[in-house]
Design a protein around this motif. Structure first.
Motif, PDB file in Angstrom:
ATOM      1  N   SER A 887       0.930  -1.103  -0.091  1.00  0.00           N
ATOM      2  CA  SER A 887      -0.092   0.163   0.113  1.00  0.00           C
ATOM      3  C   SER A 887       0.878   1.268   0.063  1.00  0.00           C
ATOM      4  N   ARG A 982       0.628  -2.702  -6.217  1.00  0.00           N
ATOM      5  CA  ARG A 982      -0.258  -1.540  -5.446  1.00  0.00           C
ATOM      6  C   ARG A 982      -1.398  -2.243  -4.965  1.00  0.00           C
ATOM      7  N   ASN A 983      -1.993  -2.027  -3.664  1.00  0.00           N
ATOM      8  CA  ASN A 983      -2.762  -2.919  -3.065  1.00  0.00           C
ATOM      9  C   ASN A 983      -3.999  -1.849  -2.760  1.00  0.00           C
ATOM     10  N   ASP A 984      -4.742  -1.486  -3.869  1.00  0.00           N
ATOM     11  CA  ASP A 984      -5.723  -0.716  -3.622  1.00  0.00           C
ATOM     12  C   ASP A 984      -6.800  -0.816  -5.026  1.00  0.00           C
TER      13      ASP A 984
END
Length: 1001
Positions: A887, A982-984
């Protein structure tokens, strides 16, 4: 003003000291004031924030306001600035005029400037066509018919600063109102206690200006100055005064949209005053002080001060300093309290102003550069005693700019200077060397760690200039020779290119000796020797290639060799003459000049003898290397076979010199070449099978959001289970099963190559001893560089050490520590899988390596381990597989971990140099900011990068960028990999829509 400048005797200057040169030039007449801007020479005093939006005219007017205010309060009398009249010296005038004596003093009878005499600077009227504004002339805008009159200091400064009479009148009027108000209650109160722009805002009204537009522009400029001094470039940090900061910012920004009313009791102005005074009256310990800090923050204060110093130059002749500079300087000094300037800052600023004026006016007025050089002597004294951080930053920036400008010309001085401008060379060299000395001796940490006796900055710099310039000039002569050969190829018996080149190089050497060496000898006693040695080496490279290609003796070959022989004698003669007074009699220079000798005839029997011995030695190498175990316990860390092969070399040389032949010197190179190749063969066998960097670096995977189970191919344990492992990685399993390729065994191989490399010099000296004892040797045989016989082996040792060091480094990081790097780092939750385990294991390995390898290669191998660690860190971040996701909030953890990794190698200054760490961490430092960048910004940067790479074809559908492995923050593949991890939701939606990649990691 003597304390402000170098204490030279009056009438003497560097310019006079160098006046013996017979070369002269005529300086062009300058009649129009220009903006002195040099595109490739930005001011090193610091750039103002882009949001300041203040022009040079704005800064100049502000500097003038400060100047007038500072001079007024220093006299303790009100300021009216009534222009001088013809009877201004009458008692009645003095009794009625409230003018400040300091600013109203007539300048027409000023004595010759001590400053100008000390520096040897010319007067503005010395060319017979220009006159100083302080000597005669009327103010701008006056009619032609008005009689000329003497100028006051204030009037002179106004003209020099290009301030209109109307604006000047307003400033004086406002200062009178300030003096009459409660702002300065007692006579002579220090101007440092007043925020000048704030008081001017209160005192000047719309009625003081010709129209509302002029008033609005003035008010906005004044507010921008407050913003620049208190918010954008404050003297102290603003972290503890957020409320006044926000209040002042709101007032200023609001006033820029809609002008504020300025009256004593006006509410808006009172709020403005409260915020301004709160910020301006702060001190380091947090208490409020009487002094106001509104214009003494860096770099605003330096830019304002630069404007004041530039006013010392004649407005009608930009290369000349005013005759009244002493008096102007006395008044300019009164602004120091407001601007936070002191003597050392003045010295460096004035040095820059002098230097910049020399450059900006076409480099024609040598007085300016000699003055800058003299002023730099004061800067050198300051640099040794002043450790203020702000000063050090300005000092470093200024000196770097000066040195960079000078070196741009000196690194190719054959292109820069000729008989028409050679006079300027000495000044430029002196200034560049002086700047370099301060940078190295007083700023560089490396210099402090070394003994000062080991470093001669001036000589080293001149040595660099000579070698660089001569190499450039040689390359140009080579192109010219090639062009000449092509032009004459249809003529009978055209000259070969190397014969033409030899003639040109000889002429170049004579030009160097006659024109440039006499100047450079001031800093380098053997300048001519270094120059011809450089030319000698350049030509030697070409002639060696020519000789290596000769298959038969042709007329062309004879012609080239004769030309080369003549050139060599000419160059050696110059080198010997130049070095006759050196400690070693010129031997060091001669050693830099490898001989231009062609091959000699070699007897068939001796060739057969040499070939037999060399073949036998090669067989021995094969047999013994097969039995070598590379044990770290034997022979102090190196292989016994290396000792044996060097012993055989020695025996072969003794046998050769016992041969009953009359041509030992002639045939010796063939023997040495054979031995060299055998030793190179040993080196090649010693490093074979040990792997290299590519052996251990895993194959780069395709870019994808992998599913669980599709872990990185070709890496660690997973790689061995792959049904079709990459061929280049197949060696890893073999290395694991053979103890002779363990880490310590690899270190023994490295030590062995280092031992061979150091022993080669001993062997070469032994060859000379044998030759001296040979009956066939002559005196001239010992000046032909026969001690330099090994050519392949040293390079092979260097290459082998490099390969083995990289193999050890990448094996440790990518193989031995795979379990803590690839299998551990940032797997799952980032905060609970940090880099500490990897650092612990890495530190343990570093300790083992440091104890095992020779000290001369220790830095090299640790550097390679650092580089491998950085590569591995990036691979984890950009190709770490589905077990990792980041993140934006994780970016700080990642950056902290990378800092810890760098700190491991820096080791609090006991490890690798910080500049070396910075060099190899460039890629990581470029990529890390992407992890804290907003996803939308990453997507936009990826779009732009893809369009730039693929053009209009990418508008309809984005192609998948290929993986190069060369990570770069602007490369589409790198940006896309950051998005893939990217963890979104934004990243997932974009990847799903663009490439149909899975939404979840």
């Amino acid at each position: 003003m003597a304390h402000l400048f170098r204490d030279l005797s009056l009438g003497h200057s560097k310019r006079e000291a160098s006046s013996s040169s017979s070369i002269s030039f005529t300086k062009p007449s300058i009649t129009v004031t220009k903006n002195l801007v040099v595109a490739d020479l930005p001011s090193p005093l610091g750039d103002l924030s882009e949001s300041v939006q203040l022009t040079d005219s704005d800064l100049r007017l502000t500097a003038y306001e400060i100047f007038v205010a500072a001079c007024r309060t220093s006299s303790g009398k009100p300021l009216t600035f009534v222009p001088n009249q013809s009877n201004s010296d009458s008692p009645s005038q003095h009794s009625n005029s409230p003018n400040s004596p300091a600013l109203q003093r007539s300048l027409t009878s000023a004595a010759a400037s001590k400053v100008k005499k000390a520096f040897g600077l010319k007067s503005p009227s010395s060319n017979g066509s220009k006159k100083s504004p302080g000597v005669s002339g009327s103010s701008p805008g006056s009619g032609q018919g008005k009689s000329k009159k003497a100028l006051t200091v204030g009037e002179l400064m106004r003209i020099q600063m290009k301030v209109s009479e109307a604006m000047d009148s307003r400033v004086r009027r406002a200062l009178l109102r300030i003096a009459a108000s409660q702002c300065i209650r007692q006579v002579g109160r220090r101007i440092e206690s007043v925020v000048v722009p704030l008081e001017l805002l209160q005192q000047l009204k719309l009625m003081d200006f010709t129209d509302s537009q002029e008033y609005d522009a003035w008010q906005k400029r004044t507010l921008k100055i407050l913003e620049a001094g208190l918010l954008l470039h404050p003297r102290l940090p603003l972290d503890r005064v957020q409320s006044p900061v926000q209040r002042l910012r709101q007032i200023i920004h609001g006033a820029l949209e809609r002008p504020i009313e300025t009256g004593r009791n006006n509410e808006s102005l009172q709020v403005l005053r409260s915020a301004v005074m709160t910020l301006a009256s702060r001190s380091i310990d947090g208490s409020l002080t009487e002094s106001c800090h509104w214009a003494d923050g860096f770099p605003l204060n330096l830019r304002l001060y630069e404007m004041l110093l530039n006013a010392c130059f004649d407005v009608n002749d930009e290369t000349s300093i005013l005759e009244e500079v002493d008096e102007l300087m006395e008044h300019i000094k009164k602004t120091w309290g407001i601007l936070g300037i002191n003597q050392v800052l003045h010295n460096i600023c004035f040095t820059w102003v002098l230097f910049h004026r020399f450059v900006a006016t076409g480099q024609v007025e040598m007085d300016l550069i000699y003055a800058a050089d003299s002023q730099l002597e004061e800067v050198a004294k300051d640099a040794k005693t002043t450790k203020d951080a702000d000063y050090s930053k300005v000092l470093s920036s200024t000196l770097t700019s000066i040195m960079g400008w000078a070196e741009k010309r000196l690194l190719a001085y054959h292109e820069t200077f000729d008989s028409g401008n050679i006079e300027s060379m000495q000044g430029i060299v002196s200034l560049g060397v002086a700047a370099a000395k301060i940078i190295v001796e007083d700023i560089s940490n490396e210099y402090r760690r070394r003994r000062k006796s080991e470093v001669n900055v001036a000589r080293d710099r001149i040595d660099t200039y000579i070698r660089s310039s001569l190499r450039t000039a040689f390359a140009q002569r080579m192109e010219m020779a090639d062009s000449s050969r092509r032009a004459s190829k249809n003529q009978p018996n055209p000259l070969p290119i190397l014969a033409i080149l030899a003639k040109d190089v000889g002429e170049l050497a004579l030009k160097e000796k006659r024109m440039f060496s006499p100047i450079l000898k001031r800093w380098h006693p053997f300048a001519a020797g270094v120059a011809v040695a450089t030319l000698h080496v350049c030509y030697a490279n070409e002639i060696k290639q020519f000789i290596s290609g000769i298959t038969e003796l042709t007329p062309d070959a004879v012609q080239v060799l004769r030309a080369a022989d003549k050139l060599e004698k000419d160059l050696v003669l110059i080198a010997v003459e130049d070095s006759v007074d050196s400690d070693d009699g010129g031997k060091a220079i001669i050693r830099e000049m490898p001989p231009f000798e062609a091959e000699a005839a070699i007897a068939n029997l001796v060739k057969i003898w040499i070939k037999t011995r060399v073949d036998r030695l090669k067989e021995w190498v094969d047999r013994n290397l097969q039995q070598e175990v590379w044990s770290p316990l034997d022979n102090e860390g190196y292989a016994p076979s290396a000792v044996e092969v060097l012993r055989i070399f020695d025996e072969t040389l003794e046998a050769y010199f016992r041969l009953p032949i009359p041509m030992h010197p002639v045939l010796l190179p063939d023997l040495m070449t054979g031995l060299d190749r055998c030793l190179q063969y040993y080196i090649t066998k010693a490093k074979s099978g040990c792997g290299s960097r590519n052996t251990f670096v895993p194959t780069m995977p395709a870019l994808t959001r992998c599913t669980i189970g599709s872990k990185f191919q070709g890496f660690g344990k997973k790689k061995e289970k792959s049904p079709n492992p990459p061929k280049r990685n197949s060696q890893v399993a073999t290395l694991n099963g053979d103890n002779s390729f363990g880490i310590q065994q690899l270190c023994v191989r490295i030590n062995t190559l280092q031992r061979i490399r150091s022993e080669l010099e001993v062997l070469e000296k032994r060859v000379i001893t044998h030759l001296r004892n040979s009956e066939s040797a002559k005196v001239e045989d010992f000046s032909n560089g026969l001690e330099k016989q090994f050519e392949l082996s040293p390079a092979a040792c260097v290459e082998g050490i490099q390969q083995l060091c990289e193999a050890v480094a990448y094996r440790i990081v990518f193989h031995d520590l795979s379990h803590v790097l690839w299998d551990g780092l940032y797997v799952g939750e980032v905060s609970s899988a940090r880099i500490e385990p990897f650092l612990q294991e890495l530190e343990r390995n570093l300790s083992i390596i440091s104890d095992a390898v020779h000290e001369r290669v220790r830095t090299r191998i640790i550097t390679d381990i650092m580089r491998a660690s950085f590569d591995g860190f990036l691979l984890v971040l950009l190709a770490g597989g589905p077990s990792r996701a980041f993140s934006k909030q994780d970016s700080q953890i990642i950056e902290d971990d990378f800092k810890s990794l760098k700190d491991l190698f820096w080791a609090n200054g006991d490890g690798l140099p910080s500049e070396l760490i910075d060099k190899f961490s460039t890629a990581v430092r470029g990529v890390l900011p992407l992890f804290r960048t907003e996803t939308d910004s990453l997507i936009e940067r990826f779009r732009r990068g893809t369009l730039e790479t693929y053009g209009s074809s990418a508008r309809s559908k984005f192609p998948l960028p290929p993986t190069s492995g060369q990570w770069n923050p602007t490369e589409p593949n790198t940006l896309l990999r950051v998005l893939c991890y990217r963890n979104d939701d934004a990243a997932s939606k974009f990847l799903k829509k663009t490439y149909n990649l899975p939404k979840k990691l």
